[in-house]
Design an enzyme around this catalytic site. Structure first.
Site, PDB file in Angstrom:
ATOM      1  N   ASP A  23       0.960  -1.258  -0.108  1.00  0.00           N
ATOM      2  CA  ASP A  23      -0.061   0.108  -0.213  1.00  0.00           C
ATOM      3  C   ASP A  23       0.825   1.015   0.096  1.00  0.00           C
ATOM      4  O   ASP A  23       1.509   1.371   1.008  1.00  0.00           O
ATOM      5  CB  ASP A  23      -0.662  -0.181   1.407  1.00  0.00           C
ATOM      6  CG  ASP A  23      -1.615   1.250   1.467  1.00  0.00           C
ATOM      7  OD1 ASP A  23      -1.575   2.201   0.577  1.00  0.00           O
ATOM      8  OD2 ASP A  23      -2.284   1.414   2.411  1.00  0.00           O
ATOM      9  N   LYS A  87       2.652  11.452  -3.207  1.00  0.00           N
ATOM     10  CA  LYS A  87       1.892  10.694  -4.193  1.00  0.00           C
ATOM     11  C   LYS A  87       0.604  11.739  -4.652  1.00  0.00           C
ATOM     12  O   LYS A  87       0.086  11.776  -5.828  1.00  0.00           O
ATOM     13  CB  LYS A  87       0.866   9.747  -3.129  1.00  0.00           C
ATOM     14  CG  LYS A  87       0.030   8.960  -3.928  1.00  0.00           C
ATOM     15  CD  LYS A  87      -0.583   7.884  -2.848  1.00  0.00           C
ATOM     16  CE  LYS A  87      -1.655   7.018  -3.616  1.00  0.00           C
ATOM     17  NZ  LYS A  87      -1.998   6.246  -2.290  1.00  0.00           N
ATOM     18  N   GLU A 186      -7.292   0.581  -4.398  1.00  0.00           N
ATOM     19  CA  GLU A 186      -7.385   0.428  -2.845  1.00  0.00           C
ATOM     20  C   GLU A 186      -8.561  -0.190  -2.575  1.00  0.00           C
ATOM     21  O   GLU A 186      -8.496  -0.933  -1.547  1.00  0.00           O
ATOM     22  CB  GLU A 186      -6.815   1.732  -2.525  1.00  0.00           C
ATOM     23  CG  GLU A 186      -5.426   2.284  -2.462  1.00  0.00           C
ATOM     24  CD  GLU A 186      -4.963   3.622  -2.446  1.00  0.00           C
ATOM     25  OE1 GLU A 186      -5.889   4.578  -2.030  1.00  0.00           O
ATOM     26  OE2 GLU A 186      -3.915   3.943  -2.855  1.00  0.00           O
ATOM     27  N   ASP A 210     -13.204   5.187   1.149  1.00  0.00           N
ATOM     28  CA  ASP A 210     -11.857   5.221   1.415  1.00  0.00           C
ATOM     29  C   ASP A 210     -11.209   6.482   1.564  1.00  0.00           C
ATOM     30  O   ASP A 210     -10.957   7.211   0.435  1.00  0.00           O
ATOM     31  CB  ASP A 210     -11.053   4.132   0.558  1.00  0.00           C
ATOM     32  CG  ASP A 210      -9.589   4.167   0.791  1.00  0.00           C
ATOM     33  OD1 ASP A 210      -8.997   4.992   1.466  1.00  0.00           O
ATOM     34  OD2 ASP A 210      -8.919   3.636  -0.117  1.00  0.00           O
TER      35      ASP A 210
END
Ligand code: AMP
Length: 613
Positions: A23, A87, A186, A210
């Site tokens: 992850d 990211k 994800e 999420d």
């Protein structure tokens, strides 16, 4: 070429060929595997340490670098050399992130109007380079714990990452020395981890919400007989806990007199805001000091300032639900994933939206990596009774006549996916055909994003409409597209793998979706006009040809009437009026139909005369 050790008895990869699940998060990253004995997914950690590795990199003055907890300590003392939330920069141009640049304490630069880069002293790093450094650290750590080499991985990305951001993640893996076997979404990974525990014959429809540090995703899935089928996905790759922190920073700056212009101060205030946010997940009032001033934040104040941000996620939930074709009542369970779902207002607003209490029992920090480990195990051939069916977030199609978007794979199509459609030429003797591939939701290609263009050349001379060009789209499990074009009569063929130019931003993705809804009416009108024009143009071309070929069989009146009607149609084409074009097309048809039929009949009877029955 990499050698793969295969266990001949079981057909699976050898145990020492460890495939890990990673992850790669905005705030924290971690690695998980399927435990060789318990066969359950576990996050890797050293003794009593946390499994989470902060996604932070510090560059020392003489080039040495550290990643993770050690780097995090430099956020305040050396902010210009300490990179966090890289990211959020993946696949972005400078302009995409310039608005948020003030929240970053390091320097980002405009790379000739293309992709953003981070500047540390006189060195430049792309978000791919930075992600690779984090992945390398995870790889080394995992090898140390597992005492074996780690060369293959499944890496998770937000479901709403576009092709460019997926490719960037893949490239980062490659740079870190990892063979990235699969990129998975994800929320889908989270559902795998959640579904791993439920009984095989239990059918469930779930929503995975999420909200992490920098990204938000919502996916709607069904789990049935070990098959995980994503029905719809939506989200925003620039929305997360970082925004909640910034909202608090701005609130305090507005209320207090302290200066937060220096990088160090900015970082300290950001960290203080994050501390307050976390504290308020379990308490009602936060108090502290900053630059000798007292600062405070009540839970009510906090909830008022963050509500607009959470509202955005609720809008995405509504869109995903609509795309899935389900009602709120049909969702059995809402699974909460990502560190930011610890904020009580998030749980409350999501519960209110779905009309049921959310399930916050899974570990929001680890569940995505655990799911990635399960997918890794499926790919290794060890877990055989689970199957993942994911979807593509945006529609893919081709440009057809008049600049229309002809969708071959609609958004939320299951991947891997294949679709093919036949096209033909519209000019006699046409030897080439332009194949232009687009991504987006609008009816006209000019409003969507061009992914690639190539030319199918060498089509043998044939009358218009005769060649059969089959264009096929194949989108693999990572979401990467291969386009093939083949002329079926001659067999000429051409294929390309679409390499996105890392240029589509999330704002673009969102804007495209929003535009397609807001402009639906306009798009329908434009499509109708383009279709009318194309039909009119084709009729002019065929009439012209017919007259040239059969001029001797026509009366002077017919020729005059036809040429007048053709002029009127040509004029209407230039006036962009759909109804007028259709009327003039019909008029020309009405004039030419009788003599066309007469001439056809004559040639048929002529042909029949020569034949003995
Ligand atoms: P993730 O990307 O899933 O690791 O999530 C990280 C985000 O979760 C960061 O923005 C954190 O500040 C946030 N977070 C972590 N713990 C809490 C908490 N107790 N309450 C609210 N937010 C939290």
């Amino acid at each position: 070429m990499a050698k793969i050790a295969i266990n001949i008895a079981t057909g699976s990869l050898q145990q020492d060929e460890m495939i890990v699940g990673i992850d790669l998060g905005t705030t924290n990253s971690l690695v998980a595997i399927i435990h060789p004995e318990s066969k359950n997914p576990v996050a890797l950690k050293e003794h009593n340490a946390s499994s989470l590795v902060p996604s932070v990199i510090h560059f020392g003055s003489s080039g040495e670098l550290v990643v993770g907890d050690e780097a995090k300590q430099y956020l305040v003392t050396d902010p210009a050399h300490t990179i966090f939330s890289a990211k959020r920069l993946m696949g972005k141009t400078y302009n995409d992130v310039a608005g948020n640049a003030s929240s970053l304490a390091y320097k980002i630069i405009d790379d000739e109007g293309r992709l953003v880069k981070v500047q540390v002293d006189d060195r430049f790093y792309s978000p791919v380079d930075l992600s690779a450094l984090i992945l390398k650290e995870l790889k080394v750590k995992a090898e140390h714990i597992l005492k074996t080499t780690v060369g293959k991985a499944v890496i998770t990305v937000p479901a709403y990452f576009n092709d460019a951001q997926r490719q960037a993640t893949r490239d980062a893996g490659k740079l870190a020395g990892l063979d990235v076997l699969r990129i998975i979404n994800e929320p889908t990974a989270a559902s795998l981890a959640y579904g791993f525990g439920i009984k095989k014959d239990e059918a469930k429809t779930i929503a995975v919400y999420d909200l992490g540090g920098g990204t938000f995703d919502i996916s709607i899935l069904t789990i049935n007989d070990g098959i995980f089928e994503v029905l719809a996905t939506n989200g925003d790759t620039f929305l997360g806990g970082d925004d909640l922190d910034m909202a608090v920073v701005n609130y305090w700056v507005g209320k207090n007199t302290f200066a937060e212009d220096k990088n160090e101060t900015k970082q300290q205030l950001r960290l203080k805001a994050e501390e307050a946010k976390k504290y308020l997940s379990a308490n009602d009032v936060f108090t502290g000091t900053f630059q000798n001033e007292n600062i405070s934040l009540t839970k009510d104040e906090f909830e008022t300032i963050i509500k607009p941000i959470i509202d955005k996620t609720i809008t995405c939930c509504g869109n995903a639900l609509k795309d899935s074709g389900l009602t709120k009542k049909e969702i059995d369970e809402v699974i909460m994933v990502g560190g930011s779902t610890r904020t009580p207002l998030v749980k409350k607003m999501v519960s209110d939206f779905f009309g049921k209490q959310v399930n916050d029992t899974v570990n929001p920090d680890e569940v995505v990596a655990l799911g990635a480990a399960i997918q890794a195990d499926i790919l290794a051939g060890n877990t055989k009774d689970l199957l993942l069916l994911d979807v593509t977030p945006l529609s893919l199609g081709l440009e057809t006549m008049g600049g229309l978007m002809d969708v071959l794979l609609p958004r939320n199509s299951k991947i891997p996916a294949k679709a093919a459609r036949q096209y033909t030429t519209y000019k006699d003797g046409q030897s080439g055909m332009k194949i232009a591939v687009y991504q987006g939701e609008r009816d006209m290609v000019q409003d969507n994003r061009k992914l690639a263009e190539f030319n199918l050349s060498g089509i043998p001379g044939m009358p218009a409409g005769l060649p059969k060009v089959e264009v096929s789209f194949l989108i693999n499990a990572d979401g990467i597209l291969v386009v093939k074009a083949k002329e079926l009569r001659s067999g000429i063929e051409q294929a390309i793998q679409v390499k996105p130019q890392y240029e589509l931003t999330d704002e673009d993705v969102e804007k495209m979706l929003l535009d397609s809804m807001q402009n639906a009416e306009k798009d329908i009108a434009t499509r109708a006009l383009v279709e009318a024009r194309t039909e009119g143009e084709q009729l002019l071309e065929t009439t012209e040809k017919f007259i040239q070929k059969n001029i001797a069989a026509l009366t002077p009146e017919e020729i005059t009437a036809t040429s007048l009607a053709m002029q009127a149609l040509q004029l209407s084409l230039d006036m962009q009026d759909k109804n007028l074009i259709q009327a003039k097309t019909e008029e020309l048809n009405a004039i030419s139909r009788p003599y066309a039929e007469r001439i056809m009949d004559q040639s048929v009877s002529l042909a029949m005369k020569g034949k003995a029955v």
